[in-house]
Design an enzyme around this catalytic site. Structure first.
Site, PDB file in Angstrom:
ATOM      1  N   HIS A  24       0.821  -1.304   0.046  1.00  0.00           N
ATOM      2  CA  HIS A  24       0.056  -0.046  -0.164  1.00  0.00           C
ATOM      3  C   HIS A  24       0.640   1.358   0.005  1.00  0.00           C
ATOM      4  O   HIS A  24       0.265   2.421  -0.195  1.00  0.00           O
ATOM      5  CB  HIS A  24      -1.170   0.086   1.243  1.00  0.00           C
ATOM      6  CG  HIS A  24      -0.050   0.281   2.514  1.00  0.00           C
ATOM      7  ND1 HIS A  24       0.539  -0.821   3.333  1.00  0.00           N
ATOM      8  CD2 HIS A  24      -0.159   1.503   3.266  1.00  0.00           C
ATOM      9  CE1 HIS A  24       1.045  -0.240   4.425  1.00  0.00           C
ATOM     10  NE2 HIS A  24       0.545   0.981   4.417  1.00  0.00           N
TER      11      HIS A  24
HETATM   12  C1  UD1 Z   1      -2.156   5.065   6.588  1.00  0.00           C
HETATM   13  C2  UD1 Z   1      -1.105   5.405   7.127  1.00  0.00           C
HETATM   14  C3  UD1 Z   1       0.087   4.459   7.073  1.00  0.00           C
HETATM   15  C4  UD1 Z   1      -0.515   2.875   7.317  1.00  0.00           C
HETATM   16  C5  UD1 Z   1      -1.702   2.676   6.412  1.00  0.00           C
HETATM   17  C6  UD1 Z   1      -2.293   1.369   6.857  1.00  0.00           C
HETATM   18  C7  UD1 Z   1      -0.562   7.795   7.295  1.00  0.00           C
HETATM   19  C8  UD1 Z   1       0.537   8.839   6.821  1.00  0.00           C
HETATM   20  N1  UD1 Z   1      -0.411   6.663   6.369  1.00  0.00           N
HETATM   21  O1  UD1 Z   1      -1.957   4.939   5.000  1.00  0.00           O
HETATM   22  O2  UD1 Z   1       1.180   4.652   7.857  1.00  0.00           O
HETATM   23  O3  UD1 Z   1       0.374   2.007   7.000  1.00  0.00           O
HETATM   24  O4  UD1 Z   1      -2.885   3.831   6.923  1.00  0.00           O
HETATM   25  O5  UD1 Z   1      -3.710   1.229   5.922  1.00  0.00           O
HETATM   26  O6  UD1 Z   1      -1.389   8.112   8.144  1.00  0.00           O
HETATM   27  N2  UD1 Z   1      -8.961   4.606   1.452  1.00  0.00           N
HETATM   28  C9  UD1 Z   1     -10.373   3.982   1.422  1.00  0.00           C
HETATM   29  N3  UD1 Z   1     -11.211   3.783   2.663  1.00  0.00           N
HETATM   30  C10 UD1 Z   1     -10.473   3.760   3.757  1.00  0.00           C
HETATM   31  C11 UD1 Z   1      -9.079   4.554   3.789  1.00  0.00           C
HETATM   32  C12 UD1 Z   1      -8.583   4.789   2.859  1.00  0.00           C
HETATM   33  O7  UD1 Z   1     -10.902   3.633   0.567  1.00  0.00           O
HETATM   34  O8  UD1 Z   1     -11.385   3.759   4.875  1.00  0.00           O
HETATM   35  C13 UD1 Z   1      -8.474   4.928   0.274  1.00  0.00           C
HETATM   36  C14 UD1 Z   1      -8.517   6.244   0.024  1.00  0.00           C
HETATM   37  O9  UD1 Z   1      -8.586   6.292  -1.437  1.00  0.00           O
HETATM   38  C15 UD1 Z   1      -7.423   6.946   0.526  1.00  0.00           C
HETATM   39  C16 UD1 Z   1      -6.445   6.090   0.156  1.00  0.00           C
HETATM   40  O10 UD1 Z   1      -6.954   4.850   0.606  1.00  0.00           O
HETATM   41  O11 UD1 Z   1      -7.437   8.262  -0.394  1.00  0.00           O
HETATM   42  C17 UD1 Z   1      -5.431   6.348   1.294  1.00  0.00           C
HETATM   43  O12 UD1 Z   1      -5.705   6.204   2.588  1.00  0.00           O
HETATM   44  P1  UD1 Z   1      -5.008   7.145   3.644  1.00  0.00           P
HETATM   45  O13 UD1 Z   1      -5.587   7.044   5.182  1.00  0.00           O
HETATM   46  O14 UD1 Z   1      -4.423   8.525   3.109  1.00  0.00           O
HETATM   47  O15 UD1 Z   1      -3.544   6.571   3.862  1.00  0.00           O
HETATM   48  P2  UD1 Z   1      -3.063   4.843   4.029  1.00  0.00           P
HETATM   49  O16 UD1 Z   1      -2.581   4.588   2.653  1.00  0.00           O
HETATM   50  O17 UD1 Z   1      -4.172   4.072   4.146  1.00  0.00           O
END
Ligand code: UD1
Length: 386
Positions: free
Chosen positions: A224
């Site tokens: 991820h």
């Molecule tokens: C976050 C953490 C990372 C952790 C990871 C575990 C930070 C900087 N990063 O990264 O350290 O390893 O979580 O998962 O805080 N999305 C969904 N549904 C959700 C959440 C996210 O669809 O419930 C999608 C969205 O498109 C979003 C993308 O995932 O933009 C990234 O999510 P985000 O929370 O920004 O960061 P992670 O990559 O999950």
């Protein structure tokens, strides 16, 4: 004593669950200073599979407050969370704000709390990758610079803090709180059927024929990190390695993070994984399902920090698709199960073949004993009253 704990994203939940349980146990003893605890969820992760299911499975009480900040840029997430947290802290006047790990919620809560002169305790302090392109490294550095009590998972992390000039009285080596969750849930996970987990969690759109021999030997994959999934050339090369090489030896099981699924769709790569018969794409898994799959995996390929630690404790040979790690204690040179392979396919291939020759070798680093959470509560009480 009033404590507010702040969580936001999936890896926080398995760390806060034992902490909340330890507070409940402490309060049951009718201590002279009971703890009033509030749980705040920033809402960074909001899909049920990324958030709610962990609350249910790990017995975490519903968050007292959900800030519902959702997805966004880093500044957007941190900024919105800081503004909303400031209001919560002003209204509830905690003695301590407790943050875990290194996600955006960790940073936002630490800064908002300190600007109100509220004491901050960081559980999982002192991890350092040295890689400033990692958003989590920035979160760790800022949080640890601000925190009043830094609870470390291993002695290397305590050493990192000393080198940065953190006063000795603020550092306390307590062990790895996530392993409290692993140890308390191990038995339940072990009772689950791998075949049932796969059947129940297959990604919609993925067609394949079940037969039990599919699960006699499998590689488990999670990816991820932006460094792996935001560049089409990098992720394509990894997928080609998985679908053309690893599947010759074994089944590949890949619970896919929503951000990775979106990127594969953006880059036109989704059909490559959907069409491969021996690669099974799953939706994001719950805690016990993932632990169960990890227990029997022949090899893990991951860019997750937490999984490196879980592989070390379970002994699952692990290729970490990163060039550095903030968790060196999980590396082979420290007796752990993981080796850094970055995202260079030659390196991944070489280590993959070597790793298949290795036996499972579980390791229990010092104080990864399932009893870290009570030590955290104790450390806060001692600091809070001194
Ligand atoms: C976050 C953490 C990372 C952790 C990871 C575990 C930070 C900087 N990063 O990264 O350290 O390893 O979580 O998962 O805080 N999305 C969904 N549904 C959700 C959440 C996210 O669809 O419930 C999608 C969205 O498109 C979003 C993308 O995932 O933009 C990234 O999510 P985000 O929370 O920004 O960061 P992670 O990559 O999950």
């Amino acid at each position: 004593m009033r404590i507010i704990s702040v969580v936001g994203a999936r890896p926080n939940f398995m760390k806060i669950a034992p902490f909340i349980r330890a507070i409940e146990t402490y309060n049951h003893q009718l201590p002279p200073i009971p703890i009033t605890h509030l749980l705040v969820h920033t809402g960074q992760h909001y899909d049920d599979r990324m958030s709610q299911q962990f609350f249910e499975q790990l017995g975490i009480p519903a968050a007292d407050i959900n800030l519902e900040i959702g997805s966004g840029t880093h500044a957007g997430q941190v900024g919105h969370a800081m503004i909303a947290l400031e209001k919560v802290f002003v209204e509830h006047t905690p003695d301590w704000v407790v943050v875990v790990g290194d996600v955006n919620a960790t940073l936002a809560a630490s800064v908002s709390a300190k600007k109100l002169n509220i004491k901050v305790c960081h559980i999982e302090a002192g991890l350092r990758s040295g890689d400033m392109t990692m958003p989590e490294e920035i979160n760790r550095l800022v949080t640890d610079r601000l925190a009043d009590l830094l609870l470390t998972p291993d002695t290397l992390s305590s050493e990192n803090l000393r080198k940065e000039g953190v006063p000795e009285e603020k550092i306390k080596f307590v062990g790895n709180i996530m392993i409290d969750t692993l140890e308390s849930q191990r038995e339940k996970a072990a009772s689950l059927s791998i075949e049932a987990i796969v059947k129940e969690n297959v990604l919609p759109g993925k067609q394949f024929t079940f037969h039990s021999s599919l699960f006699s030997q499998y590689a488990l994959v999670t990816l991820h990190r932006p460094s792996n999934v935001d560049n089409p050339h990098i992720i394509k090369a990894i997928i080609e390695f998985l679908t053309k090489e690893v599947t010759k030896d074994m089944t590949v099981i890949w619970p896919i993070h929503p951000r990775t699924e979106k990127q594969l769709a953006n880059f036109g790569l989704l059909s490559m994984v959907l069409d491969c018969k021996k690669l099974i794409l799953l939706q994001p898994l719950g805690y016990h399902d993932m632990l169960r799959l990890n227990m029997d995996a022949s090899i893990m390929l991951t860019d997750s920090g937490g999984l490196q630690e879980e592989c070390t404790v379970l002994g699952t040979p692990c290729l970490t698709l990163r060039w550095n790690t903030e968790r060196p204690v999980t590396l082979r040179e420290h007796g752990g199960a993981s080796v850094l392979v970055g995202n260079n396919i030659e390196r991944i291939r070489e280590e993959y073949h070597y790793t298949l020759t290795r036996q499972r070798k579980p390791l229990q680093p010092e104080l990864w004993d399932g009893n870290t959470a009570p030590r955290c509560v104790e450390a806060i009480l001692t600091s809070g009253t001194s």
